[in-house]
Design an enzyme around this catalytic site. Structure first.
Site, PDB file in Angstrom:
ATOM      1  N   HIS A  19       0.814  -1.215   0.000  1.00 47.14           N
ATOM      2  CA  HIS A  19       0.000   0.000   0.000  1.00 47.14           C
ATOM      3  C   HIS A  19       0.852   1.271   0.000  1.00 47.14           C
ATOM      4  O   HIS A  19       0.434   2.294  -0.535  1.00 47.14           O
ATOM      5  CB  HIS A  19      -1.000  -0.050   1.167  1.00 47.14           C
ATOM      6  CG  HIS A  19      -2.027  -1.140   0.967  1.00 47.14           C
ATOM      7  ND1 HIS A  19      -2.699  -1.762   1.982  1.00 47.14           N
ATOM      8  CD2 HIS A  19      -2.472  -1.742  -0.191  1.00 47.14           C
ATOM      9  CE1 HIS A  19      -3.511  -2.676   1.484  1.00 47.14           C
ATOM     10  NE2 HIS A  19      -3.394  -2.690   0.168  1.00 47.14           N
ATOM     11  N   HIS A  42      -6.980  -7.675  -8.552  1.00 45.22           N
ATOM     12  CA  HIS A  42      -7.439  -8.553  -7.461  1.00 45.22           C
ATOM     13  C   HIS A  42      -7.829  -7.620  -6.313  1.00 45.22           C
ATOM     14  O   HIS A  42      -7.023  -7.340  -5.434  1.00 45.22           O
ATOM     15  CB  HIS A  42      -6.323  -9.481  -7.005  1.00 45.22           C
ATOM     16  CG  HIS A  42      -5.814 -10.434  -8.049  1.00 45.22           C
ATOM     17  ND1 HIS A  42      -5.037 -10.042  -9.106  1.00 45.22           N
ATOM     18  CD2 HIS A  42      -5.971 -11.782  -8.157  1.00 45.22           C
ATOM     19  CE1 HIS A  42      -4.747 -11.108  -9.841  1.00 45.22           C
ATOM     20  NE2 HIS A  42      -5.293 -12.173  -9.296  1.00 45.22           N
ATOM     21  N   SER A 100      -6.652  -1.840  -1.111  1.00 44.02           N
ATOM     22  CA  SER A 100      -6.138  -1.054  -2.235  1.00 44.02           C
ATOM     23  C   SER A 100      -7.226  -0.226  -2.939  1.00 44.02           C
ATOM     24  O   SER A 100      -6.962   0.928  -3.308  1.00 44.02           O
ATOM     25  CB  SER A 100      -5.387  -1.958  -3.220  1.00 44.02           C
ATOM     26  OG  SER A 100      -6.115  -3.122  -3.531  1.00 44.02           O
ATOM     27  N   GLU A 118     -12.678  -8.538  -9.404  1.00 46.26           N
ATOM     28  CA  GLU A 118     -12.692  -9.486  -8.282  1.00 46.26           C
ATOM     29  C   GLU A 118     -13.590 -10.651  -8.673  1.00 46.26           C
ATOM     30  O   GLU A 118     -14.609 -10.461  -9.330  1.00 46.26           O
ATOM     31  CB  GLU A 118     -13.206  -8.764  -7.013  1.00 46.26           C
ATOM     32  CG  GLU A 118     -13.427  -9.624  -5.794  1.00 46.26           C
ATOM     33  CD  GLU A 118     -12.183 -10.380  -5.287  1.00 46.26           C
ATOM     34  OE1 GLU A 118     -11.138  -9.768  -5.068  1.00 46.26           O
ATOM     35  OE2 GLU A 118     -12.279 -11.618  -5.137  1.00 46.26           O
ATOM     36  N   ASP A 147     -12.358 -12.797 -14.126  1.00 47.71           N
ATOM     37  CA  ASP A 147     -11.017 -13.266 -13.819  1.00 47.71           C
ATOM     38  C   ASP A 147     -10.012 -12.117 -14.026  1.00 47.71           C
ATOM     39  O   ASP A 147     -10.038 -11.420 -15.044  1.00 47.71           O
ATOM     40  CB  ASP A 147     -10.661 -14.440 -14.725  1.00 47.71           C
ATOM     41  CG  ASP A 147      -9.231 -14.873 -14.516  1.00 47.71           C
ATOM     42  OD1 ASP A 147      -8.936 -15.419 -13.445  1.00 47.71           O
ATOM     43  OD2 ASP A 147      -8.395 -14.639 -15.411  1.00 47.71           O
ATOM     44  N   ASP A 168      -2.299  -8.240  -7.727  1.00 47.21           N
ATOM     45  CA  ASP A 168      -2.089  -8.648  -6.334  1.00 47.21           C
ATOM     46  C   ASP A 168      -2.764  -9.993  -6.046  1.00 47.21           C
ATOM     47  O   ASP A 168      -3.706 -10.080  -5.249  1.00 47.21           O
ATOM     48  CB  ASP A 168      -2.670  -7.530  -5.422  1.00 47.21           C
ATOM     49  CG  ASP A 168      -2.485  -7.816  -3.955  1.00 47.21           C
ATOM     50  OD1 ASP A 168      -1.575  -8.593  -3.601  1.00 47.21           O
ATOM     51  OD2 ASP A 168      -3.266  -7.253  -3.155  1.00 47.21           O
TER      52      ASP A 168
HETATM   53  C1  LIG Z   1      -4.477 -10.395  -1.828  1.00 44.21           C
HETATM   54  S1  LIG Z   1      -6.186 -10.236  -2.057  1.00 44.21           S
HETATM   55  C2  LIG Z   1      -6.385  -8.607  -2.651  1.00 44.21           C
HETATM   56  C3  LIG Z   1      -6.098  -7.522  -1.675  1.00 44.21           C
HETATM   57  C4  LIG Z   1      -6.263  -6.123  -2.228  1.00 44.21           C
HETATM   58  N1  LIG Z   1      -5.577  -5.948  -3.504  1.00 44.21           N
HETATM   59  C5  LIG Z   1      -5.734  -5.091  -1.248  1.00 44.21           C
HETATM   60  O1  LIG Z   1      -4.529  -4.758  -1.315  1.00 44.21           O
HETATM   61  O2  LIG Z   1      -6.512  -4.610  -0.442  1.00 44.21           O
HETATM   62  C6  LIG Z   1      -6.465 -11.181  -3.517  1.00 44.21           C
HETATM   63  C7  LIG Z   1      -7.894 -11.149  -4.014  1.00 44.21           C
HETATM   64  O3  LIG Z   1      -7.905 -11.721  -5.315  1.00 44.21           O
HETATM   65  C8  LIG Z   1      -9.108 -12.448  -5.492  1.00 44.21           C
HETATM   66  N2  LIG Z   1      -8.862 -13.406  -6.573  1.00 44.21           N
HETATM   67  C9  LIG Z   1      -8.182 -14.581  -6.526  1.00 44.21           C
HETATM   68  N3  LIG Z   1      -8.068 -15.117  -7.751  1.00 44.21           N
HETATM   69  C10 LIG Z   1      -8.683 -14.252  -8.614  1.00 44.21           C
HETATM   70  C11 LIG Z   1      -8.862 -14.227 -10.015  1.00 44.21           C
HETATM   71  N4  LIG Z   1      -8.414 -15.205 -10.804  1.00 44.21           N
HETATM   72  N5  LIG Z   1      -9.506 -13.170 -10.545  1.00 44.21           N
HETATM   73  C12 LIG Z   1      -9.978 -12.149  -9.766  1.00 44.21           C
HETATM   74  N6  LIG Z   1      -9.825 -12.119  -8.431  1.00 44.21           N
HETATM   75  C13 LIG Z   1      -9.185 -13.159  -7.858  1.00 44.21           C
HETATM   76  C14 LIG Z   1      -9.360 -13.057  -4.132  1.00 44.21           C
HETATM   77  O4  LIG Z   1     -10.741 -13.354  -3.970  1.00 44.21           O
HETATM   78  C15 LIG Z   1      -8.885 -11.950  -3.186  1.00 44.21           C
HETATM   79  O5  LIG Z   1      -9.948 -11.125  -2.810  1.00 44.21           O
END
Ligand SMILES: C[S@@+](CC[C@H](N)C(=O)[O-])C[C@H]1O[C@@H](n2cnc3c(N)ncnc32)[C@H](O)[C@@H]1O
Length: 288
Positions: A19, A42, A100, A118, A147, A168
């Site tokens: 962040h 993500h 984020s 997401e 995705d 991420d």
């Molecule tokens: C590490 S967290 C994100 C945290 C966020 N970026 C933050 O910094 O606040 C990863 C997220 O990616 C989502 N996720 C996992 N695989 C994914 C995909 N193939 N496509 C979209 N989202 C996905 C998960 O559900 C999760 O919410």
């Protein structure tokens, strides 16, 4: 099958590094009047309750935001980050932690745009709720249930053309490393002016995966490539994730120098023995 929930990890040392880098890159985009696009591949839920059962399970924020929350550092970026967290916790007690999308939403100007991707239904629901109630509904923000890797390529190059994509993943699926590499290379081809920021974990048992990702990306001749790593503990199987890194493509002018100062200020606030590296191993600045 998605099982990862960021609520278990919110505000940990990895979030602090990610962040800070995110806010630092957004400040660079804000330095020019021209509008920009921010893409969060993500997104997660947007805001996390550190009093929730998930967050209390391992109190991961104790190694991260809880350490810097009372910081009196003079570093402008560290101050900005801590200030954003304080803004969410007006009574002076740390409970809410901004993800984020929330940190980026606070930076948007009238003509800037933000795409949030997401897949997890529960995270999406949180994100939509937070968008309505905390981030404010407005047409500068697009939320996509799709995705991350496929969606990122589908919506780029974006309009406005200047901008930043944060990638991420949770890396629960080991294919994520390969998918990150392929996506970054294709994304840069489609969007040469875009800044790309990739987060990755440093895991004692799977050290080879982050090493592989970094060296594979460095062989792609990507411009302005910068790697930063923050390490908390010596490598030890017991600790699982002992640190994390950020890889930047098209790192803005003087970003490296500014992050050097911010990460120096950060390690002074974190636990003894933590350190960071910039670019390559061997330039570690260690506390204690
Ligand atoms: C590490 S967290 C994100 C945290 C966020 N970026 C933050 O910094 O606040 C990863 C997220 O990616 C989502 N996720 C996992 N695989 C994914 C995909 N193939 N496509 C979209 N989202 C996905 C998960 O559900 C999760 O919410």
């Amino acid at each position: 099958m998605l099982s990862y929930r960021h609520g278990y990890h919110a505000g940990n040392h990895a979030d602090v590094l990610k962040h800070l880098v995110l806010l630092g890159l957004l400040q660079k985009l804000l330095a020019k009047e021209k509008p920009f696009t921010y893409i969060d591949s993500h997104s997660g839920g947007g805001i996390y309750d550190l009093n929730s059962a998930e967050a209390r399970l391992n109190t991961e924020h104790a190694s991260g935001i809880s350490r810097v929350w009372h910081s009196r550092s003079q570093d402008p970026l560290l101050n900005l980050y801590v200030g954003r967290v304080r803004d969410l916790n007006e009574d002076g007690r740390l409970r809410w932690y901004p993800g984020s999308p929330t940190l980026a939403a606070d930076c948007l100007r009238a003509d800037d745009h933000m795409h949030l991707l997401e897949l997890h239904p529960a995270e999406l629901e949180e994100l939509r709720y937070n968008h309505l109630h905390a981030l404010g509904t407005d047409d500068r923000v697009s939320i996509h249930q799709r995705d991350a890797f496929e969606g990122l390529l589908a919506i780029t190059p974006p309009e406005p053309r200047r901008g930043l994509a944060l990638i991420d993943p949770s890396y629960e699926d080991k294919q994520d490393y390969q998918r990150v590499l392929q996506t970054v290379v294709k994304l840069h081809r489609r969007w040469p002016v875009g800044i790309i920021a990739v987060w990755y974990p440093l895991l004692a048992r799977q050290r080879d995966r982050s090493v592989w990702l970094k060296s594979a990306l460095s062989r792609e001749n990507l411009p302005g490539l910068l790697a930063m790593e923050l390490t908390l503990h010596a490598q030890d199987d017991e600790f699982g994730m002992h640190g994390s890194g950020m890889l930047i493509v098209n790192a803005p002018w003087q970003f490296r120098e500014e992050m050097q100062l911010t990460l120096t200020a950060l390690v002074a606030e974190l636990e003894d023995g933590c350190s960071f590296t910039m670019d390559a191993p061997g330039t570690a600045v260690t506390k204690g």
